[in-house]
Enzyme design. Structure first.
Site, PDB file in Angstrom:
ATOM      1  CG  LEU A 175      31.020  15.823  10.194  1.00 46.03           C
ATOM      2  CD1 LEU A 175      30.379  16.545  11.366  1.00 46.03           C
ATOM      3  CD2 LEU A 175      30.326  16.204   8.893  1.00 46.03           C
ATOM      4  CG  ASP A 176      36.210  19.140   6.634  1.00 47.72           C
ATOM      5  OD1 ASP A 176      36.344  20.061   7.460  1.00 47.72           O
ATOM      6  OD2 ASP A 176      35.493  19.241   5.620  1.00 47.72           O
ATOM      7  CB  ILE A 177      40.066  19.186  10.857  1.00 51.08           C
ATOM      8  CG1 ILE A 177      40.536  19.695  12.224  1.00 51.08           C
ATOM      9  CG2 ILE A 177      40.552  20.086   9.729  1.00 51.08           C
ATOM     10  CD1 ILE A 177      42.029  19.650  12.419  1.00 51.08           C
ATOM     11  CG  ASN A 178      38.945  23.556   8.967  1.00 53.39           C
ATOM     12  OD1 ASN A 178      39.459  23.805  10.053  1.00 53.39           O
ATOM     13  ND2 ASN A 178      39.652  23.481   7.845  1.00 53.39           N
TER      14      ASN A 178
END
Length: 384
Positions: A175-178
């Site tokens: 999952l990306d940082i955001n």
């Protein structure tokens, strides 16, 4: 008043077959799972604001895993491989004739898959039934990255995870940082690979908040497929969820996990994503009440359903069958050069040892007559 925090194990739904994953309907959310309706209504965020129960640990890092299953003992594995009795193997270990990974073995030592075992310097090939994998369900908050080493020194999800005695945690996808929500982690690289492989088509379900409502034409484009930099991409399902003002919620499912794929699909149509929450991966749903930055371990039944969905349970079962001791070979009255190893030599555990000349006809001319006491072989040209 918001409902109390529920500390139950993540709910598991039966996994769809790989061939039906693209068309199978999504089951209604479980009572203990975070459903799309809970995210849209605000109940999801309200649950996380409820103070923790008095008996709940203050920090996730203080949690501990259940005791790991014990690895098999060396003398037992050698005895099951047909190399002798357990007492005989213990005697060889005590005499220093057996080494594990280059070090002298000790009585009662436990071994695992991959250990190099030698008897009197001779390598022994053993098949050890692997331990069942362990799986964690982690509620990833926004602001954390899914990597073991980050050059920018940003907080990672792995800093909150419990320590393993052997191996390391591997994430099932990223999952990306955001992005927030459900992240699965396992100590089995094989299971992680199978859960991510596109051939199984395991659905990822997201709640997405975007800027501006989608038109009917845009919805159809996302379902038919849009062209991204790394190839075409499409949603399997797309449902409206309402929203306030210019912010609109959508429930989408996708069968792959390319980098920032969901965000890029909406951005390709001019809609920026302001919030993205993964609420389901395959058969595992994000448990309602699991706080951000907190993990919980799936029980053996749920792990078995995951391995069943990928076919890994059959692999584990076949490995366990290979671990069974082979039938003892029949003793020959006399041993010639081509009749296999001597009885005292180590044998593989894949099955009963076979003569080395099985299935071959010797090109050497027969001797004038058998020696006294030697076993008679078949006549040249006779079927074997």
């Amino acid at each position: 008043m918001s409902p109390p925090v529920n500390r139950k194990t993540p709910s598991i739904r039966p996994a769809e077959a790989a061939s039906e994953a693209a068309t199978a309907p999504i089951p209604a959310p479980d009572a203990v799972a975070v459903g799309f309706e809970a995210v849209v209504s605000g109940a999801f965020d309200a649950d996380l604001q409820v103070p923790p129960a008095p008996d709940e640990p203050a920090q996730p890092s203080k949690r501990v895993l259940e005791p790991e299953a014990e690895a098999p003992k060396l003398h037992k594995v050698l005895a099951q491989a047909g190399l002798g009795s357990r007492l005989e193997m213990e005697r060889l270990i005590a005499q220093g004739q057996i080494t594990v990974n280059g070090e002298p073995a000790h009585v009662g030592q436990r071994i695992q898959q991959g250990d190099a075992i030698r008897i009197d310097g001779r390598p022994i090939k053993l098949r050890i039934a692997p331990l069942p994998p362990r799986v964690l369900a982690y509620h990833k908050p926004a602001g954390e990255v899914v990597t073991h080493d980050d050059p920018q020194n940003r907080p990672t999800v792995f800093r909150r995870l419990p320590r393993l005695y052997s191996g390391k945690w591997q994430s099932v996808g990223r999952l990306d940082i955001n992005t927030e929500g459900l992240l699965l982690l396992t100590n089995s690289g094989e299971l992680a690979h199978l859960l991510m492989h596109p051939s199984f088509g395991l659905q990822r379900e997201y709640a997405v908040r975007v800027l501006g409502a989608l038109s009917l034409e845009e919805k159809q484009k996302l379902l038919d497929g849009v062209q991204l930099e790394d190839g075409p991409a499409q949603f399997q399902t797309l449902e409206e969820g309402g929203g306030e003002g210019a912010n609109c919620w959508y429930r989408v499912t996708i069968a792959e996990g390319r980098n920032r794929e969901v965000r890029r699909m909406f951005e390709s149509l001019g809609h920026a994503v302001s919030r993205l929450i993964r609420i389901r991966y395959g058969a595992v749903a994000l448990p309602r009440g699991l706080r951000r930055g907190v993990w919980m371990e799936l029980d053996a039944r749920d792990v078995a359903r995951l391995t069943e969905a990928t076919g890994m349970d059959r692999t584990l079962e076949s490995r366990a069958r290979q671990f069974q001791p082979p039938a003892p070979p029949k003793r020959q009255p006399s041993r010639g050069r081509s009749q296999g190893p001597r009885p005292s030599a180590p044998k593989l555990v894949d099955g009963a040892p076979m003569p080395r000349n099985t299935g071959r006809i010797s090109a050497r001319a027969p001797s004038p007559g058998p020696k006294r006491g030697a076993a008679r072989g078949p006549k040249p040209g006779a079927p074997r």
